[in-house]
Design an enzyme around this catalytic site. Structure first.
Site, short mmCIF file in Angstrom:
data_model
loop_
_atom_site.label_atom_id
_atom_site.label_comp_id
_atom_site.label_asym_id
_atom_site.label_seq_id
_atom_site.Cartn_x
_atom_site.Cartn_y
_atom_site.Cartn_z
N HIS A 1 -17.82 37.39 -6.81
CA HIS A 1 -17.64 36.56 -5.41
C HIS A 1 -18.00 35.14 -5.30
O HIS A 1 -19.00 34.74 -5.10
CB HIS A 1 -18.38 37.38 -4.17
CG HIS A 1 -18.13 36.89 -2.97
ND1 HIS A 1 -17.85 38.04 -1.98
CD2 HIS A 1 -17.97 35.82 -2.15
CE1 HIS A 1 -17.64 37.26 -0.75
NE2 HIS A 1 -17.80 36.18 -0.92
N HIS B 1 -16.12 31.37 -4.09
CA HIS B 1 -14.80 30.66 -3.46
C HIS B 1 -14.38 29.67 -4.13
O HIS B 1 -15.30 28.72 -4.47
CB HIS B 1 -15.00 30.46 -2.07
CG HIS B 1 -14.98 31.93 -1.10
ND1 HIS B 1 -14.06 32.28 -0.17
CD2 HIS B 1 -16.21 32.66 -1.03
CE1 HIS B 1 -14.46 33.39 0.53
NE2 HIS B 1 -15.81 33.59 0.00
N ASP C 1 -12.65 26.99 -2.93
CA ASP C 1 -12.52 25.85 -2.28
C ASP C 1 -14.09 25.60 -1.81
O ASP C 1 -14.54 24.75 -0.98
CB ASP C 1 -11.76 26.01 -1.00
CG ASP C 1 -12.04 27.21 -0.34
OD1 ASP C 1 -12.39 28.14 -0.78
OD2 ASP C 1 -11.38 27.41 1.01
N GLY D 1 -13.15 34.46 6.30
CA GLY D 1 -12.99 33.84 7.53
C GLY D 1 -13.97 34.10 8.77
O GLY D 1 -14.54 35.47 8.16
N HIS E 1 -14.55 41.08 3.18
CA HIS E 1 -15.73 40.59 3.39
C HIS E 1 -16.03 41.15 4.66
O HIS E 1 -15.48 41.34 5.78
CB HIS E 1 -15.32 38.97 3.98
CG HIS E 1 -15.80 38.01 2.97
ND1 HIS E 1 -14.68 37.49 2.27
CD2 HIS E 1 -16.80 37.08 2.57
CE1 HIS E 1 -14.96 36.63 1.41
NE2 HIS E 1 -16.16 36.23 1.74
N GLU F 1 -21.47 40.89 6.98
CA GLU F 1 -22.09 39.60 6.87
C GLU F 1 -22.62 38.94 8.10
O GLU F 1 -23.71 39.14 8.38
CB GLU F 1 -21.11 38.65 6.15
CG GLU F 1 -21.57 37.18 5.77
CD GLU F 1 -20.76 36.23 5.30
OE1 GLU F 1 -19.52 36.42 5.56
OE2 GLU F 1 -21.06 35.23 4.74
N ASP G 1 -21.30 32.97 -3.72
CA ASP G 1 -20.18 32.58 -2.70
C ASP G 1 -19.66 31.35 -2.66
O ASP G 1 -18.52 31.36 -2.97
CB ASP G 1 -20.98 32.86 -1.26
CG ASP G 1 -20.09 33.30 -0.17
OD1 ASP G 1 -18.94 33.83 -0.27
OD2 ASP G 1 -20.58 33.20 0.86
O1 2ND Z 1 -19.21 33.88 3.34
C1 2ND Z 1 -18.07 33.86 3.65
N1 2ND Z 1 -17.55 34.55 4.70
C2 2ND Z 1 -16.25 34.36 5.22
N2 2ND Z 1 -15.36 33.55 4.77
C3 2ND Z 1 -15.95 32.94 3.84
C4 2ND Z 1 -17.11 32.85 3.30
N3 2ND Z 1 -17.27 31.83 2.32
C5 2ND Z 1 -16.06 31.06 2.45
N4 2ND Z 1 -15.10 31.67 3.17
C6 2ND Z 1 -13.75 31.51 3.60
C7 2ND Z 1 -13.47 29.77 3.72
C8 2ND Z 1 -12.51 29.60 2.76
O2 2ND Z 1 -11.66 28.50 3.05
C9 2ND Z 1 -11.82 30.88 2.57
C10 2ND Z 1 -11.17 31.10 1.14
O3 2ND Z 1 -11.92 30.82 0.14
O4 2ND Z 1 -12.86 31.81 2.83
ZN ZN Z 2 -17.36 34.93 0.60
#
Ligand code: 2ND
Ligand code: ZN
Length: 362
Positions: free
Chosen positions: A19, A21, A23, A181, A208, A211, A300
């Site tokens: 996990h 991301h 970006d 998101g 997701h 959380e 993350d």
């Molecule tokens: O921890 C998270 N929870 C929900 N959404 C998240 C988390 N970390 C990043 N994101 C979102 C922001 C990014 O733009 C998107 C795709 O990577 O996923």
């Molecule tokens: Zn995430």
């Protein structure tokens, strides 16, 4: 004799990351350079050091919604094929340098269309970048393999399209799908068609859930949507009761998650920032690992959460006293839970993970 456990030695241990991301893991210098190249003028700082500090402190907000706002700046500089390939290649190099041997890196293609790229162009650019990064890591003596997860954003209504995209690139190292998101107000069931499509295609997906929102989101993700893994899943502890005498009672959902060996993609540093846990010592990962849930450890967002895979392991070692056998357990849990074929997972466990920890255990 067993090698002492510390940040330097943990870097040498083979690690698996499910996990992360794309970006959320850019190098600060790269953000500054890409912003200058593409004329993005809204960065909070131009200096990479100040920028790095800004991301970590802005993300340390106590709320998932505020945490997510920081992504505006990384997404803004990732709008060309060159930028996407560069970020992906550097991601592979950075993870390999940290001792990660297998990673599943995720991103939402729909966020990179501000300058007119098609979804296919975006996926191709990122995949090229990962392959390039794997080659550069190999040239530096590090072996890493990167699988990609494509995310749909919960607040948008494009999960069908993105699920189809993931299936279209399944033979090009896109190994699965996710929704990301804001959680509150956007239950996973809004994307039911996409999940049903993926199941018909025998494709893999994680969600997701649990959380920023509690048990209902975990229950929906598993029982309505059919998620194979849970992104975070920390709130599963709300279904576990510990009596004063220490006796533990699992509710039906917590039992299901443990009995079915549903992998929990836990991200301790990120959870502290979004308020999902108050301190590492109080983080549910301690109890869940003790109860032998299928716990995995993840980053993350390495930039926003100012962390690395080795750093997460080191913090867990310091807080909970985990040794090499525990770190191997987390790693094997992760590799068993990867969206890679069974034979390939086994090969990494037998050829890289077990010998790596055996050498450290002495
Ligand atoms: O921890 C998270 N929870 C929900 N959404 C998240 C988390 N970390 C990043 N994101 C979102 C922001 C990014 O733009 C998107 C795709 O990577 O996923
Ligand atoms: Zn995430």
């Amino acid at each position: 004799m067993s090698t002492p456990v510390n940040l330097d030695t943990i870097r040498l241990a083979p690690k698996v990351l499910l996990h992360d991301h794309l970006d959320g893991g850019l190098r600060p210098e790269t953000i500054a350079e890409l912003a200058a190249e593409c004329g993005y003028a809204d960065l909070p700082h131009d200096d990479p050091v100040a920028l790095e500090e800004w991301f970590a402190s802005a993300a340390d907000s106590g709320s998932l919604e505020l945490y997510l706002q920081t992504f505006t700046h990384t997404v803004a500089v990732m709008q060309t094929p060159e930028a996407l390939s560069r970020v992906a290649a550097e991601c592979a190099e950075d993870l390999a340098a940290d001792g990660v041997v297998y990673a599943e890196v995720r991103y939402a293609p729909e966020l990179f269309q501000e300058r007119g790229l098609t979804l296919d162009e975006i996926v191709r650019a990122v995949q090229e970048g990962f392959r390039d990064g794997e080659r550069r890591a190999a040239a530096a003596g590090r072996t890493i393999r990167i699988g990609t997860l494509l995310c749909a954003m919960r607040q948008n209504a494009r999960s069908g399209e993105i699920a189809e995209l993931a299936v279209r690139y399944r033979d090009a190292e896109v190994v699965g799908f996710d929704i990301a998101g804001p959680e509150a107000g956007f239950p996973p069931t809004r994307n039911l068609d996409a999940f049903e499509y993926l199941r018909r295609q025998n494709a893999h997906f994680t969600i997701h859930a649990g959380e920023a929102f509690g048990l209902p989101s975990i229950w929906e993700a598993l029982q309505h949507c059919g998620a194979e893994r849970l992104g975070h899943g920390v709130r599963i502890v709300d279904d576990i009761r510990v009596d004063d005498d220490g006796e533990v009672h699992l509710g039906r959902l917590a039992s299901y998650v443990r009995d079915r060996r549903i992998p929990l993609e836990m991200c301790p540093s990120s959870n502290l920032q979004t308020g999902a846990a108050k301190s590492l010592a109080e983080h549910p990962i301690g109890m869940l690992a003790r109860l032998r849930f299928r716990v995995t450890v993840n980053t993350d967002n390495r930039l926003m959460s100012h962390c690395s895979m080795s750093g997460e392991f080191a913090a867990l070692h310091e807080t909970f006293g985990y040794g090499w056998a525990d770190l191997q357990w987390f790693t094997v849990n992760a590799m068993k839970s990867a969206f890679l074929g069974f034979d390939e997972r086994l090969e990494i466990i037998n050829d890289q993970i077990k010998p790596g920890y055996a050498a450290l255990l002495g």
